[in-house]
Scaffold this active site. Structure first.
Site, short mmCIF file in Angstrom:
data_model
loop_
_atom_site.label_atom_id
_atom_site.label_comp_id
_atom_site.label_asym_id
_atom_site.label_seq_id
_atom_site.Cartn_x
_atom_site.Cartn_y
_atom_site.Cartn_z
N LYS A 107 67.11 18.55 8.86
CA LYS A 107 68.18 19.51 9.20
C LYS A 107 68.26 19.75 10.70
O LYS A 107 67.33 19.48 11.44
CB LYS A 107 67.97 20.80 8.43
CG LYS A 107 68.33 20.59 6.95
CD LYS A 107 68.67 21.83 6.22
CE LYS A 107 69.12 21.44 4.81
NZ LYS A 107 69.03 22.55 3.88
N ARG A 132 62.65 19.91 -1.13
CA ARG A 132 63.75 18.95 -1.21
C ARG A 132 63.72 18.07 0.03
O ARG A 132 63.93 18.57 1.14
CB ARG A 132 65.09 19.70 -1.31
CG ARG A 132 66.29 18.83 -1.56
CD ARG A 132 67.55 19.68 -1.67
NE ARG A 132 68.71 18.86 -2.01
CZ ARG A 132 69.42 18.20 -1.10
NH1 ARG A 132 69.11 18.25 0.18
NH2 ARG A 132 70.46 17.48 -1.48
C1 9MG Z 1 72.28 20.20 -1.56
N1 9MG Z 1 71.39 20.80 -0.57
C2 9MG Z 1 71.34 20.50 0.76
N2 9MG Z 1 70.43 21.27 1.35
C3 9MG Z 1 69.90 22.08 0.39
C4 9MG Z 1 68.94 23.08 0.39
O1 9MG Z 1 68.34 23.47 1.49
N3 9MG Z 1 68.64 23.69 -0.78
C5 9MG Z 1 69.28 23.32 -1.92
N4 9MG Z 1 68.94 23.97 -3.05
N5 9MG Z 1 70.21 22.36 -1.98
C6 9MG Z 1 70.50 21.76 -0.83
#
Ligand code: 9MG
Length: 290
Positions: free
Chosen positions: A234, A273
């Site tokens: 990010k 994630r």
């Molecule tokens: C789809 N998506 C992209 N970034 C995300 C994040 O930080 N959390 C979740 N739950 N989905 C995400």
């Protein structure tokens, strides 16, 4: 009497059980041609290549992914909305192939009730909604499906969310929002142990907001719900390191480990994630060994 509540260390996902006694790894499979960071790179000439999808997911599972998160809507800053049909077309055929070929846990990254429903019919196990079930009929649909849901905080919508995000107290406001969304879920009959919370790093937040939220992870863990944490590649990592998206691996893995430490240190549980499953898993294995 012992009144201290601890966070659940497993998640029932339909017929499967996800172990959360240690951080679970969610591998990203983006099915959006314009995604900021194409999880798995499954495109050939702007079309999803089914063979690439299968080999990418197979590699993620071999590398230790516990969950594969499929999404057909780009939610990167500035992204344009996608039609329901387009989202269905991107996601459902791929999900059908994946559930026919792999005995893994699949989550559907969608805010669209039609997509949630068809994805559940195709075998999805978790609903991951960056809009926390706020779209019309999303809450009722998710409640009817009976799958675990991830409620994520986002200020504004992807198209404009990074224009000028403002908070009085970012941690308090995120917690308040998630608490309200959670209550709506409970009021519709969802089980508390089927609800995951997510601060939504990068979704309508400056670097300072993201860092405050990161430092608030132990507080969030005390809400007694598993946390879903998405930091991978990010812009906050890009801002700290002055690094382009393809040069954020070490920053991403470092933040994943620090998040795991913060959450499990507060007796919470977490799903991380990530795009880089193998590297994250290796770092987690070292952390756990120590
Ligand atoms: C789809 N998506 C992209 N970034 C995300 C994040 O930080 N959390 C979740 N739950 N989905 C995400």
């Amino acid at each position: 009497m012992n009144n201290i509540k601890t966070t659940q260390k497993q998640l029932q996902c339909g017929s499967k059980v996800l172990d959360l006694s240690k951080p679970a790894v969610m591998g990203v499979l983006n099915l959006t041609p314009d995604s900021f960071s194409d999880g798995g790179n499954v495109f050939s000439k702007a079309q999803v290549d089914p063979n690439k999808v299968l080999s990418t997911v197979s590699t993620m599972i071999d590398d230790g992914a516990d969950i594969i998160d499929l999404g057909g809507e780009s939610t990167r800053p500035g992204a344009k909305p996608v039609s329901v049909q387009e989202e269905l077309d991107r996601v459902i055929p791929v999900l059908n192939r994946l559930t026919a070929n792999f005995d893994s846990i699949f989550s559907i990254d969608s805010s669209t009730p039609e997509v949630m429903k068809e994805a559940a019919d195709a075998g999805a196990h978790i609903i991951n909604d960056v809009r926390a079930l706020q779209r019309p009929r999303a809450l009722q649909t998710a409640a009817n499906l009976g799958l675990p849901v991830c409620l994520m905080h986002m200020q504004n919508q992807p198209k404009t969310m990074q224009d000028n995000p403002e908070y009085r107290d970012v941690l308090a406001e995120v917690l308040e929002f998630l608490g309200k969304r959670k209550q709506e879920c409970l009021d519709l009959g969802m089980q508390a142990d089927q609800i995951l919370l997510d601060p939504g790093f990068g979704f309508g937040k400056t670097l300072a907001h993201n860092l405050s939220l990161f430092n608030g992870l132990p507080t969030m863990a005390k809400e007694n719900h598993p946390l879903l944490v998405g930091l991978s590649r990010k812009s906050m990592i890009g801002q700290i390191l002055d690094a382009e998206v393809n040069d954020r691996l070490i920053g991403s893995v470092t933040m994943a480990i620090l998040a795991a430490q913060a959450i499990y240190g507060a007796d919470g549980s977490a799903i991380l994630r990530v795009h880089d499953v193998k590297e994250t898993k290796q770092a987690l294995d070292i952390w756990q060994a120590i």
